[in-house]
Design a protein around this motif. Structure first.
Motif, PDB file in Angstrom:
ATOM      1  N   LYS A  30      -1.109   9.010   6.629  1.00 30.09           N
ATOM      2  CA  LYS A  30      -1.115   8.987   5.165  1.00 30.09           C
ATOM      3  C   LYS A  30      -0.034   8.072   4.598  1.00 30.09           C
ATOM      4  CE  LYS A  30      -3.139  13.613   4.794  1.00 30.09           C
ATOM      5  NZ  LYS A  30      -4.493  13.087   4.510  1.00 30.09           N
ATOM      6  N   LEU A  31       0.161   6.928   5.262  1.00 28.23           N
ATOM      7  CA  LEU A  31       1.118   5.937   4.771  1.00 28.23           C
ATOM      8  C   LEU A  31       0.419   5.002   3.791  1.00 28.23           C
ATOM      9  CD1 LEU A  31       2.925   5.117   8.141  1.00 28.23           C
ATOM     10  CD2 LEU A  31       3.678   6.656   6.305  1.00 28.23           C
ATOM     11  N   THR A  32      -0.083   5.611   2.705  1.00 27.28           N
ATOM     12  CA  THR A  32      -0.860   4.877   1.716  1.00 27.28           C
ATOM     13  C   THR A  32      -0.382   5.220   0.312  1.00 27.28           C
ATOM     14  OG1 THR A  32      -2.589   6.532   1.333  1.00 27.28           O
ATOM     15  CG2 THR A  32      -2.849   5.109   3.265  1.00 27.28           C
ATOM     16  N   PHE A  33      -0.709   4.353  -0.624  1.00 25.42           N
ATOM     17  CA  PHE A  33      -0.364   4.607  -2.026  1.00 25.42           C
ATOM     18  C   PHE A  33      -1.123   5.807  -2.600  1.00 25.42           C
ATOM     19  CE2 PHE A  33      -1.393   3.917  -6.534  1.00 25.42           C
ATOM     20  CZ  PHE A  33      -0.113   3.997  -7.070  1.00 25.42           C
ATOM     21  N   PRO A  34      -2.434   5.942  -2.361  1.00 27.21           N
ATOM     22  CA  PRO A  34      -3.137   7.105  -2.909  1.00 27.21           C
ATOM     23  C   PRO A  34      -2.575   8.434  -2.422  1.00 27.21           C
ATOM     24  CG  PRO A  34      -4.703   5.431  -2.254  1.00 27.21           C
ATOM     25  CD  PRO A  34      -3.376   4.989  -1.724  1.00 27.21           C
ATOM     26  N   ASP A  35      -1.982   8.456  -1.218  1.00 31.31           N
ATOM     27  CA  ASP A  35      -1.365   9.683  -0.725  1.00 31.31           C
ATOM     28  C   ASP A  35       0.037   9.885  -1.290  1.00 31.31           C
ATOM     29  OD1 ASP A  35      -3.336  10.858   1.079  1.00 31.31           O
ATOM     30  OD2 ASP A  35      -3.069   9.055   2.292  1.00 31.31           O
ATOM     31  N   GLY A  36       0.541   8.908  -2.060  1.00 31.92           N
ATOM     32  CA  GLY A  36       1.833   9.044  -2.722  1.00 31.92           C
ATOM     33  C   GLY A  36       3.035   8.800  -1.836  1.00 31.92           C
ATOM     34  N   ASN A  37       2.833   8.174  -0.675  1.00 31.97           N
ATOM     35  CA  ASN A  37       3.935   8.027   0.273  1.00 31.97           C
ATOM     36  C   ASN A  37       4.528   6.625   0.343  1.00 31.97           C
ATOM     37  OD1 ASN A  37       3.782  10.749   1.139  1.00 31.97           O
ATOM     38  ND2 ASN A  37       2.019  10.246   2.413  1.00 31.97           N
ATOM     39  N   VAL A  38       3.831   5.625  -0.186  1.00 31.61           N
ATOM     40  CA  VAL A  38       4.344   4.253  -0.191  1.00 31.61           C
ATOM     41  C   VAL A  38       3.947   3.581  -1.506  1.00 31.61           C
ATOM     42  CG1 VAL A  38       4.232   4.003   2.328  1.00 31.61           C
ATOM     43  CG2 VAL A  38       2.283   3.296   0.938  1.00 31.61           C
ATOM     44  N   THR A  39       4.558   2.443  -1.787  1.00 35.59           N
ATOM     45  CA  THR A  39       4.188   1.669  -2.966  1.00 35.59           C
ATOM     46  C   THR A  39       2.843   0.982  -2.752  1.00 35.59           C
ATOM     47  OG1 THR A  39       5.258  -0.348  -2.177  1.00 35.59           O
ATOM     48  CG2 THR A  39       6.628   1.213  -3.424  1.00 35.59           C
ATOM     49  N   ARG A  40       2.305   0.446  -3.819  1.00 33.39           N
ATOM     50  CA  ARG A  40       1.064  -0.319  -3.693  1.00 33.39           C
ATOM     51  C   ARG A  40       1.253  -1.507  -2.753  1.00 33.39           C
ATOM     52  NH1 ARG A  40       0.272   1.133  -9.322  1.00 33.39           N
ATOM     53  NH2 ARG A  40      -1.785   2.115  -9.603  1.00 33.39           N
ATOM     54  N   MET A  41       2.387  -2.208  -2.888  1.00 30.62           N
ATOM     55  CA  MET A  41       2.663  -3.361  -2.036  1.00 30.62           C
ATOM     56  C   MET A  41       2.705  -2.968  -0.565  1.00 30.62           C
ATOM     57  SD  MET A  41       3.275  -6.502  -3.319  1.00 30.62           S
ATOM     58  CE  MET A  41       4.686  -7.187  -2.461  1.00 30.62           C
ATOM     59  N   GLN A  42       3.405  -1.870  -0.258  1.00 31.99           N
ATOM     60  CA  GLN A  42       3.498  -1.423   1.124  1.00 31.99           C
ATOM     61  C   GLN A  42       2.142  -0.966   1.640  1.00 31.99           C
ATOM     62  OE1 GLN A  42       6.325  -1.673   3.112  1.00 31.99           O
ATOM     63  NE2 GLN A  42       4.825  -1.234   4.715  1.00 31.99           N
ATOM     64  N   CYS A  43       1.358  -0.369   0.762  1.00 32.20           N
ATOM     65  CA  CYS A  43       0.008   0.070   1.139  1.00 32.20           C
ATOM     66  C   CYS A  43      -0.851  -1.142   1.513  1.00 32.20           C
ATOM     67  CB  CYS A  43      -0.618   0.841  -0.015  1.00 32.20           C
ATOM     68  SG  CYS A  43      -2.219   1.603   0.387  1.00 32.20           S
ATOM     69  N   CYS A  44      -0.767  -2.205   0.696  1.00 37.56           N
ATOM     70  CA  CYS A  44      -1.506  -3.432   1.013  1.00 37.56           C
ATOM     71  C   CYS A  44      -1.039  -4.013   2.341  1.00 37.56           C
ATOM     72  CB  CYS A  44      -1.312  -4.466  -0.096  1.00 37.56           C
ATOM     73  SG  CYS A  44      -2.405  -4.259  -1.505  1.00 37.56           S
ATOM     74  N   LYS A  45       0.265  -3.974   2.565  1.00 35.95           N
ATOM     75  CA  LYS A  45       0.792  -4.497   3.825  1.00 35.95           C
ATOM     76  C   LYS A  45       0.259  -3.687   5.004  1.00 35.95           C
ATOM     77  CE  LYS A  45       5.034  -5.793   6.225  1.00 35.95           C
ATOM     78  NZ  LYS A  45       6.519  -5.866   6.173  1.00 35.95           N
ATOM     79  N   ASN A  46       0.246  -2.353   4.862  1.00 39.61           N
ATOM     80  CA  ASN A  46      -0.217  -1.499   5.952  1.00 39.61           C
ATOM     81  C   ASN A  46      -1.714  -1.652   6.205  1.00 39.61           C
ATOM     82  OD1 ASN A  46       2.371  -0.472   6.192  1.00 39.61           O
ATOM     83  ND2 ASN A  46       1.931   1.426   5.085  1.00 39.61           N
ATOM     84  N   LEU A  47      -2.505  -1.478   5.129  1.00 39.41           N
ATOM     85  CA  LEU A  47      -3.956  -1.376   5.292  1.00 39.41           C
ATOM     86  C   LEU A  47      -4.665  -2.714   5.321  1.00 39.41           C
ATOM     87  CD1 LEU A  47      -4.821   1.705   3.039  1.00 39.41           C
ATOM     88  CD2 LEU A  47      -4.077   1.633   5.422  1.00 39.41           C
ATOM     89  N   LYS A  48      -4.021  -3.766   4.798  1.00 32.87           N
ATOM     90  CA  LYS A  48      -4.658  -5.088   4.778  1.00 32.87           C
ATOM     91  C   LYS A  48      -3.939  -6.080   5.689  1.00 32.87           C
ATOM     92  CE  LYS A  48      -6.696  -4.561   0.173  1.00 32.87           C
ATOM     93  NZ  LYS A  48      -6.774  -5.115  -1.200  1.00 32.87           N
ATOM     94  N   SER A  49      -2.659  -6.375   5.395  1.00 30.93           N
ATOM     95  CA  SER A  49      -1.959  -7.411   6.168  1.00 30.93           C
ATOM     96  C   SER A  49      -1.848  -7.042   7.640  1.00 30.93           C
ATOM     97  CB  SER A  49      -0.560  -7.656   5.587  1.00 30.93           C
ATOM     98  OG  SER A  49      -0.643  -8.119   4.262  1.00 30.93           O
TER      99      SER A  49
END
Length: 293
Positions: free
Chosen positions: A93-112
């Motif tokens: 759950k290291l995602t923005f919708p789960d409230g645990n990271v910023t949008r930028m970090q979420c993009c880095k995790n799930l996309k980059s």
């Protein structure tokens, strides 16, 4: 040749050049309008058959209709369809919708990160099996040395700094100061071993060009781009928690073209509905340096 004919011809030339020069080539498909036009051009370039694997990074937050559209065209057009994901970030759950990271970090995790490790073959890839009609673990883990991407220079600032053949290092990092010159339609395609190359056949296209070509060719699009009666539609597609609609009553391609021609969005960035861009200072340069599409 008219304007669209010239754009089409140049893009097809770049696609064929990339196919002839790079051994392990893939094409990113986000299911949006630009990458779908790119896919259509590839079908034209290779006479109806796309000899290049289509790669999609599944964040698990795409609007469901986008995934349905992807798989429907994969079946109808007999595409070699592959997807990758960051399963660890999703499970933890290291995602923005789960409230645990910023949008930028979420993009880095799930996309980059997902894109980088899907391309290099270090993380699992899933390939559509047309015989069983489902995705299965891909046994081929060979890295892609080149990837074709449907970015346009006019879409946002960092993309205007790209080249048609744009090198990244082995980690997919982008050095803006070390880009090859491209004069008189001469492209550098010989790079040092370990270089990862992004190829951008749509670099000169505008948003209006894209929609006029979609109309001319009757290219199938997801209905999210059109007003369904709410007075809003999507202008740019991404993950649903970070993508907003724009006010528009355009119900079809012709009405979108008319909106663009009268300048309805002339002072509004195409990706203005993408919340992660605002966290990056209004652009995508930092994300793109790290491998973002």
């Amino acid at each position: 040749m008219n304007h669209l004919d010239k754009l089409e011809s140049k893009s097809i030339h770049i696609l064929r050049e990339a196919y002839s020069e790079f051994k392990n080539l893939g094409m990113l498909w986000s299911i949006g309008k630009d990458s779908t036009v790119l896919l259509w051009l590839a079908r034209k370039a290779f006479f109806g058959h796309v000899p290049i694997p289509l790669i999609h990074v599944d964040t698990h937050y795409k609007i469901p209709e986008m995934i349905e559209h992807r798989d429907r065209l994969a079946r109808e057009w007999q595409l070699d369809m592959i997807y990758g994901e960051n399963s660890e970030a999703i499970e933890k759950k290291l995602t923005f919708p789960d409230g645990n990271v910023t949008r930028m970090q979420c993009c880095k995790n799930l996309k980059s990160e997902a894109l980088k490790n899907t391309l290099n073959g270090k993380w699992p890839r899933y390939r559509f099996n047309h015989d069983t009609d489902r995705y299965e673990l891909d046994k081929n883990t060979e890295p892609y040395t080149g990837v074709i991407v449907g970015v346009r220079a006019d879409e946002e600032g960092s993309r205007s700094k790209e080249r048609y053949f744009s090198p990244r290092n082995v980690n997919n990092d982008w050095d803006l100061g070390d880009q090859p010159p491209e004069f008189w339609n001469q492209y550098k395609t010989d790079f040092a071993p370990g270089t990862h190359v992004r190829i951008h056949p749509l670099l000169d296209w505008t948003e209006l060009d894209i929609w006029e070509y979609i109309e001319r060719e009757n290219i199938p699009m997801v209905s999210l781009y059109f007003d369904q009666g709410s007075g809003t539609r999507y202008r740019s597609l991404g993950c649903y928690p970070c993508t907003g609609a724009v006010e528009s009553t355009a119900r079809n391609v012709r009405e979108i073209i008319e909106e663009l021609k009268i300048g309805k969005f002339s002072n509004i960035a195409e990706r203005s509905g993408r919340a992660q861009d605002k966290e990056d200072g209004g652009g995508l340069e930092e994300l793109r340096k790290d491998g973002y599409m």
